[in-house]
Design an enzyme around this catalytic site. Structure first.
Site, PDB file in Angstrom:
ATOM      1  N   HIS A 131     -10.038   0.833  -0.327  1.00 54.53           N
ATOM      2  CA  HIS A 131      -8.606   0.904  -0.009  1.00 54.53           C
ATOM      3  C   HIS A 131      -8.406   0.907   1.513  1.00 54.53           C
ATOM      4  O   HIS A 131      -7.549   0.212   2.039  1.00 54.53           O
ATOM      5  CB  HIS A 131      -7.985   2.193  -0.563  1.00 54.53           C
ATOM      6  CG  HIS A 131      -7.922   2.283  -2.058  1.00 54.53           C
ATOM      7  ND1 HIS A 131      -8.439   3.341  -2.758  1.00 54.53           N
ATOM      8  CD2 HIS A 131      -7.384   1.458  -2.989  1.00 54.53           C
ATOM      9  CE1 HIS A 131      -8.211   3.178  -4.057  1.00 54.53           C
ATOM     10  NE2 HIS A 131      -7.586   2.033  -4.227  1.00 54.53           N
ATOM     11  N   LYS A 176      -1.497   5.374 -17.919  1.00 56.75           N
ATOM     12  CA  LYS A 176      -2.889   5.154 -17.527  1.00 56.75           C
ATOM     13  C   LYS A 176      -3.651   6.463 -17.684  1.00 56.75           C
ATOM     14  O   LYS A 176      -3.311   7.468 -17.045  1.00 56.75           O
ATOM     15  CB  LYS A 176      -2.931   4.692 -16.064  1.00 56.75           C
ATOM     16  CG  LYS A 176      -4.195   3.989 -15.636  1.00 56.75           C
ATOM     17  CD  LYS A 176      -3.996   3.363 -14.264  1.00 56.75           C
ATOM     18  CE  LYS A 176      -5.310   2.991 -13.611  1.00 56.75           C
ATOM     19  NZ  LYS A 176      -5.134   2.407 -12.286  1.00 56.75           N
ATOM     20  N   SER A 184     -11.868   3.521  -7.669  1.00 59.57           N
ATOM     21  CA  SER A 184     -11.660   4.970  -7.772  1.00 59.57           C
ATOM     22  C   SER A 184     -12.363   5.512  -9.009  1.00 59.57           C
ATOM     23  O   SER A 184     -12.922   6.614  -8.986  1.00 59.57           O
ATOM     24  CB  SER A 184     -10.164   5.286  -7.868  1.00 59.57           C
ATOM     25  OG  SER A 184      -9.507   4.879  -6.705  1.00 59.57           O
TER      26      SER A 184
HETATM   27  P1  ADP Z   1      -8.633   1.298  -8.679  1.00 58.14           P
HETATM   28  O1  ADP Z   1      -8.505  -0.050  -9.352  1.00 58.14           O
HETATM   29  O2  ADP Z   1      -9.872   1.460  -7.903  1.00 58.14           O
HETATM   30  O3  ADP Z   1      -8.277   2.474  -9.553  1.00 58.14           O
HETATM   31  P2  ADP Z   1      -6.018   1.324  -7.429  1.00 58.14           P
HETATM   32  O4  ADP Z   1      -5.244   1.278  -8.693  1.00 58.14           O
HETATM   33  O5  ADP Z   1      -5.728   2.457  -6.514  1.00 58.14           O
HETATM   34  O6  ADP Z   1      -7.571   1.287  -7.556  1.00 58.14           O
HETATM   35  O7  ADP Z   1      -5.860  -0.066  -6.655  1.00 58.14           O
HETATM   36  C1  ADP Z   1      -4.827  -0.354  -5.774  1.00 58.14           C
HETATM   37  C2  ADP Z   1      -5.051  -1.708  -5.188  1.00 58.14           C
HETATM   38  O8  ADP Z   1      -6.204  -1.677  -4.356  1.00 58.14           O
HETATM   39  C3  ADP Z   1      -5.299  -2.825  -6.207  1.00 58.14           C
HETATM   40  O9  ADP Z   1      -4.695  -4.001  -5.708  1.00 58.14           O
HETATM   41  C4  ADP Z   1      -6.814  -2.942  -6.211  1.00 58.14           C
HETATM   42  O10 ADP Z   1      -7.217  -4.235  -6.602  1.00 58.14           O
HETATM   43  C5  ADP Z   1      -7.122  -2.658  -4.749  1.00 58.14           C
HETATM   44  N1  ADP Z   1      -8.475  -2.149  -4.552  1.00 58.14           N
HETATM   45  C6  ADP Z   1      -9.033  -1.082  -5.150  1.00 58.14           C
HETATM   46  N2  ADP Z   1     -10.316  -0.911  -4.735  1.00 58.14           N
HETATM   47  C7  ADP Z   1     -10.562  -1.917  -3.841  1.00 58.14           C
HETATM   48  C8  ADP Z   1     -11.711  -2.332  -3.091  1.00 58.14           C
HETATM   49  N3  ADP Z   1     -12.873  -1.688  -3.192  1.00 58.14           N
HETATM   50  N4  ADP Z   1     -11.583  -3.398  -2.270  1.00 58.14           N
HETATM   51  C9  ADP Z   1     -10.415  -4.072  -2.211  1.00 58.14           C
HETATM   52  N5  ADP Z   1      -9.310  -3.766  -2.911  1.00 58.14           N
HETATM   53  C10 ADP Z   1      -9.369  -2.705  -3.722  1.00 58.14           C
END
Ligand code: ADP
Length: 166
Positions: free
Chosen positions: A18, A42, A129
């Site tokens: 992130h 979720k 995450s």
């Molecule tokens: P996760 O899918 O890890 O639970 P989130 O729901 O917080 O994460 O994801 C928020 C945004 O950040 C989404 O667009 C997801 O694709 C992106 N994201 C999550 N982890 C990464 C990463 N390691 N590299 C790039 N983008 C990421």
């Protein structure tokens, strides 16, 4: 006119993946809003929205980046603040289908807001995450997954959850 972008996600918890997207996206817009979305549908979340926001504050310190919370539709929030874009990170093809669908729905709900995809840094392709939660659950080292400033807080909280479940 200032260009505002939204980076929505669960951030449960925030990871180095992130942070990489935040750093890169913050250079492209006047203001970037990290939008902590709490989706009651979720399952498997660990941190409360307040804890997720607190963790972000502890490791993100960029002048044009701020954090907010959204319990409703991201498209509505984006329209309300006059955002021009939603930023999404793409790690693998597996992210694509879901993100593609969300982008089309959001375009329908908020036609003036564009979804921009940023390809993940190859170093963080594998990082999510839920991986942090799982590795920690089995006692693994997550020090390269989350920023150092929040590592002990993340480990402590996940340890407490594990203890309460066993
Ligand atoms: P996760 O899918 O890890 O639970 P989130 O729901 O917080 O994460 O994801 C928020 C945004 O950040 C989404 O667009 C997801 O694709 C992106 N994201 C999550 N982890 C990464 C990463 N390691 N590299 C790039 N983008 C990421």
């Amino acid at each position: 006119m200032s260009r505002i972008a939204i980076y929505p996600g669960s951030f449960d918890p925030i990871t180095n993946g992130h942070i990489d997207i935040i750093t890169r996206a913050s250079k492209m817009f006047d203001e970037l809003i990290l939008l902590v979305c709490f989706n009651p549908l979720k399952r498997g979340g660990s941190f409360t929205p307040e804890e997720r926001i607190d963790l972000i504050h502890r490791c993100v310190d960029l002048p044009n980046v701020r954090v907010d919370r959204c319990d409703g539709l991201v498209a509505d929030y984006a329209s309300q603040v006059g955002a021009c874009a939603l930023v999404k990170g793409l790690r693998a093809v597996s992210d694509f289908e879901d993100e593609f669908q969300q982008a089309l729905i959001n375009k329908h709900l908020a036609p003036d807001v564009e979804t921009l995809f940023m390809v993940a840094n190859s170093e963080y392709m594998y990082l999510s995450s839920s991986a942090v939660r799982q590795v920690s659950f089995f006692g693994g080292d997550v020090s390269t997954f989350v920023p150092e400033s929040i590592l002990s807080l993340v480990e402590k909280k996940l340890k407490r959850i594990i203890e309460s479940q066993t």
